[in-house]
Design an enzyme around this catalytic site. Structure first.
Site, PDB file in Angstrom:
ATOM      1  N   ALA A 109      -0.112   1.986  -6.845  1.00 20.51           N
ATOM      2  CA  ALA A 109      -0.687   0.643  -6.695  1.00 20.51           C
ATOM      3  C   ALA A 109      -0.717   0.139  -5.265  1.00 20.51           C
ATOM      4  CB  ALA A 109       0.075  -0.345  -7.579  1.00 20.51           C
ATOM      5  N   GLY A 154      -1.748  -3.449  -4.058  1.00 19.61           N
ATOM      6  CA  GLY A 154      -2.251  -4.015  -5.306  1.00 19.61           C
ATOM      7  C   GLY A 154      -3.671  -4.544  -5.365  1.00 19.61           C
ATOM      8  N   GLY A 155      -4.518  -4.161  -4.423  1.00 19.84           N
ATOM      9  CA  GLY A 155      -5.910  -4.640  -4.469  1.00 19.84           C
ATOM     10  C   GLY A 155      -6.609  -4.267  -5.767  1.00 19.84           C
ATOM     11  N   LYS A 156      -6.480  -3.003  -6.171  1.00 23.29           N
ATOM     12  CA  LYS A 156      -7.133  -2.551  -7.414  1.00 23.29           C
ATOM     13  C   LYS A 156      -6.405  -3.103  -8.640  1.00 23.29           C
ATOM     14  CE  LYS A 156      -8.642   1.632  -5.108  1.00 23.29           C
ATOM     15  NZ  LYS A 156      -7.735   1.403  -3.956  1.00 23.29           N
ATOM     16  N   ASP A 201       4.550   2.134  -7.929  1.00 21.22           N
ATOM     17  CA  ASP A 201       4.488   2.680  -6.572  1.00 21.22           C
ATOM     18  C   ASP A 201       5.889   3.115  -6.164  1.00 21.22           C
ATOM     19  OD1 ASP A 201       2.125   2.613  -4.336  1.00 21.22           O
ATOM     20  OD2 ASP A 201       4.096   2.663  -3.384  1.00 21.22           O
ATOM     21  N   ASP A 206      -5.024   6.381  -7.655  1.00 21.42           N
ATOM     22  CA  ASP A 206      -5.623   6.344  -6.315  1.00 21.42           C
ATOM     23  C   ASP A 206      -4.645   7.095  -5.416  1.00 21.42           C
ATOM     24  OD1 ASP A 206      -6.983   5.815  -4.021  1.00 21.42           O
ATOM     25  OD2 ASP A 206      -6.584   3.672  -3.978  1.00 21.42           O
ATOM     26  N   CYS A 212      -9.525   7.998  -1.055  1.00 18.08           N
ATOM     27  CA  CYS A 212     -10.430   7.451  -0.028  1.00 18.08           C
ATOM     28  C   CYS A 212     -10.659   8.540   1.015  1.00 18.08           C
ATOM     29  CB  CYS A 212      -9.886   6.163   0.582  1.00 18.08           C
ATOM     30  SG  CYS A 212      -8.211   6.294   1.216  1.00 18.08           S
TER      31      CYS A 212
END
Length: 418
Positions: A231, A234-236, A254, A301, A354
């Protein structure tokens, strides 16, 4: 308005530290500004812009710096500042420095060799050439060497996109809907947002459109059990909580307590009560195992090279070594396999990075599917159509900055069939 001559010395000093590449450039800059509180906001802005411009264009600037007289670090600082603020704004230049700067700033960069123009380490440029071909690799490199736009996500728990556009216009800040994510806005210039009522109330969050698309393709629904496995800040997680309409249960896992701590103030602003941050030791933590086979949707992610974010973090390309990616690959597969245990039959798992490197993306997914036969790949186009996202993709999501104006992202959707 001319900048004070001392600014050159400050830029030179912080640049010397950053170019050692012992840590992230943004951390070094923040520490330097804390240690020099007398620098005003305009001065800090110019120094930061000069440093980031130089990191983006390091190969070209280094070749230019070799053509002048005096200390090379000062010449690099002058090139960065001239690009950021214009030669006429610089105080404290000698006549020789002014002449040299005027001469090099007029060089047509399109006439430079392609490898130099790309401003990438040789190993990375070669990999992009292999993957994309020369023309596409050059377009990608040129885009990676420009600053990223500022994207916002509208928190649908608190506002809709049109309300936010209207409220920003009063500031006055011009914001336009982005083409793919339904709650994303792209802001012109880089205004300060922290003091806006919209930001303080949690109606908006800063989040790249590509990152918003990742949250969207997970397809999290009301009342489900969902895990954001890596996480971070925590944006997503916040995007997922809003998509779930603040129902169900959303775990933010996390390994870094520090990163999850950054989620807390954002969570408080967001109005979400369905998010549960959990610090885990590793992907096989007992806290993870307790939820095995119980989760509807899991987003991974994964930690990666970050090469899709070079517009924001240009120092990454100079700090990264090819062997670092090989080390990451082992970790990526291990995390994916750990997260997969959570997914119940019929549930979905999204693996994302990313990065724009195949070995961190398609290769990891293929290795996972070879040994995890209870999962199958869901074609990305099917998922995008389900979510009404107007993108054309094959089996995987592959967002690249020069085509989609987002950060570089990869994602695969995997479904557990038994």
């Amino acid at each position: 308005m001319r900048l004070p001559p001392a600014l050159i010395g400050h830029t030179e000093e912080v640049l010397r530290e950053i170019l050692r590449f012992t840590g992230p450039a943004d951390n070094t800059l923040s520490r330097y500004f804390r240690d020099h509180p007398r620098l005003g906001s305009r001065e800090r802005g110019v120094i930061a812009e000069a440093v980031y411009g130089l990191l983006r264009n390091k190969l070209v600037y280094t070749s230019f710096a070799e053509s002048g007289q005096g200390p090379s670090m000062r010449r690099l600082a002058l090139l960065g500042l001239a690009d950021a603020a214009g030669i006429e704004a610089l105080g404290g230049l000698s006549p020789e420095e002014s002449d040299w700067l005027n001469r090099v700033m007029q060089i047509d960069r399109d006439m430079l060799p392609a490898a130099l123009r790309a401003n990438l380490p040789a190993w990375l440029y070669e990999r992009l050439l292999e993957r994309f071909g020369e023309e596409e690799a050059q377009k990608l490199a040129q885009t990676l060497n420009t600053p990223a736009p500022l994207d916002l996500r509208v928190n649908s728990i608190k506002a809709d996109r049109e309300q936010v556009i209207a409220a920003l216009a009063e500031a006055p800040i011009l914001a336009e809907p982005t083409p793919y994510a339904p709650l994303a806005l792209r802001v012109r210039k880089k205004p300060a947002l922290q003091n806006l009522p919209l930001f303080k109330s949690g109606a908006i969050e800063v989040q790249d459109e590509g990152s918003q698309i990742l949250a969207q393709i997970l397809g999290a629904r009301r009342g489900e059990m969902v895990v954001d496995f890596c996480a971070g800040a925590g944006g997503k997680t916040l995007a997922l909580g809003a998509l779930m309409r603040n129902t169900g249960r959303l775990y933010a896992f996390d390994i870094s307590e520090k990163r999850l701590a950054k989620l807390k103030p954002r969570l408080a602003r967001s109005g979400l009560s369905n998010v549960h941050p959990v610090v885990i030791a590793h992907e096989n933590d007992a806290k993870v195992k307790r939820l095995a086979g119980k989760i509807d949707r899991v987003l991974v992610d994964a930690p990666c090279s970050g090469l899709g974010t070079l517009r924001r973090n240009p120092d990454v390309k100079w700090r990264l070594k090819p062997e670092s990616i090989t080390e990451l690959n082992t970790k990526q597969l291990s995390i994916l396999e750990g997260a997969a245990r959570l997914v119940k039959a019929g549930g979905r798992l999204v693996y994302a990075t990313c990065s724009i490197m195949e070995e961190e993306n398609e290769s990891i997914v293929r290795k996972f599917l070879e040994t995890n036969t209870s999962f199958q790949l869901v074609p990305m186009q099917q998922v995008l159509d389900e979510q009404k996202i107007p993108l054309q993709m094959g089996d995987f999501l592959k967002l690249v900055p020069h085509l989609h104006q987002t950060d570089g992202f990869f994602a695969a959707v995997l479904e557990r069939n038994k």
